[in-house]
Design an enzyme around this catalytic site. Sequence first.
Site, mmCIF file in Angstrom:
data_model
loop_
_atom_site.group_PDB
_atom_site.id
_atom_site.type_symbol
_atom_site.label_atom_id
_atom_site.label_comp_id
_atom_site.label_asym_id
_atom_site.label_seq_id
_atom_site.Cartn_x
_atom_site.Cartn_y
_atom_site.Cartn_z
ATOM 1 N N ASP A 41 0.803 -1.220 0.000
ATOM 2 C CA ASP A 41 0.000 0.000 0.000
ATOM 3 C C ASP A 41 0.834 1.267 0.000
ATOM 4 O O ASP A 41 0.315 2.364 -0.217
ATOM 5 C CB ASP A 41 -0.848 0.029 1.288
ATOM 6 C CG ASP A 41 -2.244 -0.495 1.066
ATOM 7 O OD1 ASP A 41 -2.711 -0.450 -0.070
ATOM 8 O OD2 ASP A 41 -2.849 -0.936 2.057
HETATM 9 C C1 GLC Z 1 -0.982 -0.336 4.793
HETATM 10 C C2 GLC Z 1 0.320 -0.060 5.434
HETATM 11 C C3 GLC Z 1 0.313 1.206 6.201
HETATM 12 C C4 GLC Z 1 -0.307 2.324 5.417
HETATM 13 C C5 GLC Z 1 -1.671 1.937 4.922
HETATM 14 C C6 GLC Z 1 -2.296 3.000 4.107
HETATM 15 O O1 GLC Z 1 -1.869 -0.797 5.734
HETATM 16 O O2 GLC Z 1 0.735 -1.126 6.254
HETATM 17 O O3 GLC Z 1 1.640 1.515 6.526
HETATM 18 O O4 GLC Z 1 -0.380 3.466 6.167
HETATM 19 O O5 GLC Z 1 -1.534 0.792 4.167
HETATM 20 O O6 GLC Z 1 -3.579 2.643 3.717
HETATM 21 C C1 GLC Z 2 -1.576 -3.790 5.516
HETATM 22 C C2 GLC Z 2 -2.804 -3.772 4.671
HETATM 23 C C3 GLC Z 2 -2.649 -4.644 3.454
HETATM 24 C C4 GLC Z 2 -1.379 -4.321 2.737
HETATM 25 C C5 GLC Z 2 -0.184 -4.340 3.665
HETATM 26 C C6 GLC Z 2 1.077 -3.905 2.997
HETATM 27 O O1 GLC Z 2 -1.429 -5.036 6.105
HETATM 28 O O2 GLC Z 2 -3.934 -4.194 5.391
HETATM 29 O O3 GLC Z 2 -3.731 -4.494 2.595
HETATM 30 O O4 GLC Z 2 -1.224 -5.254 1.710
HETATM 31 O O5 GLC Z 2 -0.443 -3.481 4.747
HETATM 32 O O6 GLC Z 2 1.081 -2.537 2.682
#
Ligand code: GLC
Ligand code: GLC
Length: 815
Positions: A485
């Site tokens: 993400d």
């Molecule tokens: C994922 C990541 C996190 C970020 C988020 C944004 O969950 O782990 O670091 O802030 O995405 O949606």
């Molecule tokens: C968090 C989010 C997931 C994403 C991951 C890496 O675990 O929930 O959707 O793939 O972060 O950014």
Amino acid sequence: MANYGHFDDAHREFVISRPDTPLPWLNYLGQDEFFGLCTQTAGGYSFWKDAKLRRITRYRYNNNPMDNDGRFLYVKQGNSIWNPGWKPTRTKLDAFECRHGLGYSRITGKKDGIEVEQLMFVPPQENLEIWKVSVRNKTKKPQKLSLFSFVEFCSFEALNDMTNYQRTYSIGEVEIEDSAIYHKTEYRERRNHYALFGCTRKIDGYDTSRDAFVGVHNGLHDPKAVLAGKCTNSHAYGWNPVGAHQINLTLKPGQEETFAFVLAYIDQGDLPKFDAPFVMNKVKGREILKKYSDPAAVEAAFTAVKARWEELLSTYQAPSVPNEHLQRMVNTWNQVQCMATFNLSRSASGYETGIGRGMGYRDSNQDILGFVHLLPERARQRILDIASTQLSDGTCFHQYQPLTKKGNADIGGDFNDDPLWLVLSTCAYIRETGDVTILDEVCGYADKPGSKDSLLHHIETSIAYTLNNRGPHNLPLIGHADWNDCLNLNCFSKEPNESFQTTGDVKGSKAESVMIAGLFLYAARDLVGLYKFMGQAADATRVQGYYDDMLKTVEEQAWDGAWYTRAFDADSNPVGSKSCKEGKIYIESQAWCVLGGAGQTNGRAKKALQAVDKYLYTPEHGCALQYPPYSTYHLELGEVSSYPPGYKENAGVFSHNNTWIHIGWTMFGEGDKALEYYLSICPSAKKDHDKYRSEPYVYAQMTASQFSPTPGEGKNSWLTGTGAWSFVVASQSILGVQPDFTGLRIDPCVPKKWKGFSVTRKFRGVTYSITVKNPKGKSKGVKSLVVDGKKIAGNVIPLPTDGRTAVKVEVTLGA
Ligand code: GLC
Ligand code: GLC
């Protein structure tokens, strides 16, 4: 190094022996529609279905002291006040124990000869939680004491509840009837539901006003009413409604009193709303309290919780694994975590506040991979719900609210990996059940209300989306981000107050993701298998063509010399390449290219895994996400470079992606490496809990890596894709019992010194008792498969055609 507790494997419990764990250690109550978060000090809260829209009790996140709201019992004996769970008073106890079990937590505290036990659970299929309370006089003299219960109600909509005080301070309403406290805020107007907090025993007083019970200038550690030893029978009008009961006890030496509190969420349904103006119809609430006033009903409900878990877990049990950590994770705790992630996605945990993210499209699809064997019917419904948040062009809402099942417009779509995960979840469901009728189910597209397209149509739309949205290297466009993400290659965010994910126009943008290409390979291969299973040879051939084409692109465009490039940014510069100054190698593209079948014939896959081993892996913590970490913010990369080095997606150990590498090692028969890697992130195997800090029984999303100043510190436990994928690793890749379209495939990959193990697997109505022997000390390769005494060619156990429901399987490794 402090010792905070131990596993009691026979009872499937983790026993916490001191309350001051390095972080709150959480458990979940409930697995249908009513959920509770419960820590070792009884901290946490409850909600029905949706932690944002139907929150029953309040919780203040990031509080100090941490985890300071919950399901509290206070004891007032003489001048001393204490809690069996230590908090909030933090009065020193003579004994403390918390047993987190499957769907229940049992906290026992003892002081001055009085022992109070509080067992909390949610009965199956009911919208309520029970606290069974036992108070024991362990002394040789009669003892007098008062016990107080306490919860703080939330006005159901959690965000409004914690932000909009100009309204919420005036809307709170309650009713009291005997020992039942009814929280009915907003019931007069649009709500048709209320909460009940009642006691099954006669009470000696109550409070419903927080100001009366706690006091405006007191805290939960020194509530006024408890200090005074007397509730005031207050009635809340606005401000902050709470539920508190007072029970005075005189206990003879050795005497025990047992009773229960019930916290329920009640939907009025079609019943008349009112008995009289301002008087709510309380028929349902009374029935509940009456039912559980019978101690046998409480016992039966608790027995049902345990029996249901045993039944669920019996689907997959490996009772004699030569490694204790893998054994307890695969048999118990990993499956428990899979239940939690399936139910809650990433919504409500110690780190997710329940008001933010709802259910994630990619997250929920992956959660199914570790859950589908437990309750395939629920997985089926979830897949159809998820598919309905896809749009007709193939993009998907990245998140949706569980209550409404509607996509969340704030975050929108265009995370270009999202659509593909639907292929994986659907294939996993069909492998588990053989039920291809799911493909014909009608589930419309979110932008075409009333559309009648089938799930199979969604899957083809997903595949087509990736194929049709490619960039200059013919690789898939990344959009806002892919699985990572934080890889925001089209965002270019300079303002601290804008979103990394959704700022930046992804429409004309050119950034590409190699990880999505690998995921596409995996999904396409899955779909080829599915079409073959369905006898649709032409479709299988067509999709195989897409696969071959993408594989060619990956090999031509994405090999960097010693590993796979991660991506190409908006200017077509490589990300995760030896030519980069930082972030030279990333884990996800190694994982997905290998899992998708790239590098198989040219030796690259093995090289990619070796590069992970060399640059990213440490045996203490697992694999960092990339190397070297970014030391400065990169406009062209986005959030990934925003984290300090060694945390989260900037070269933290992101457990979720480690699991894919574990599978990679098993593909190459590296059983020793696979287990070593598995243990490197396994919570049960963590030794120094002061350093690791997170729960030892469930995976954390992230561990600070070797590149951080605090290596080994776990964070963001419970709601992580690591749950599902680790179960896939342990149950399917290492122990090698793999549901496949035509039957169970047996293909273990284990350490050479393992002599054998056994697995019981219920699959499509048949119980398979599988014994694996490894006389020659091999890691992989089934030499012989004997099914009910008959030798079978290959390694797929054919489904019985004669109605047998129990099948004995003997496997010998060493081909
Ligand atoms: C994922 C990541 C996190 C970020 C988020 C944004 O969950 O782990 O670091 O802030 O995405 O949606
Ligand atoms: C968090 C989010 C997931 C994403 C991951 C890496 O675990 O929930 O959707 O793939 O972060 O950014």
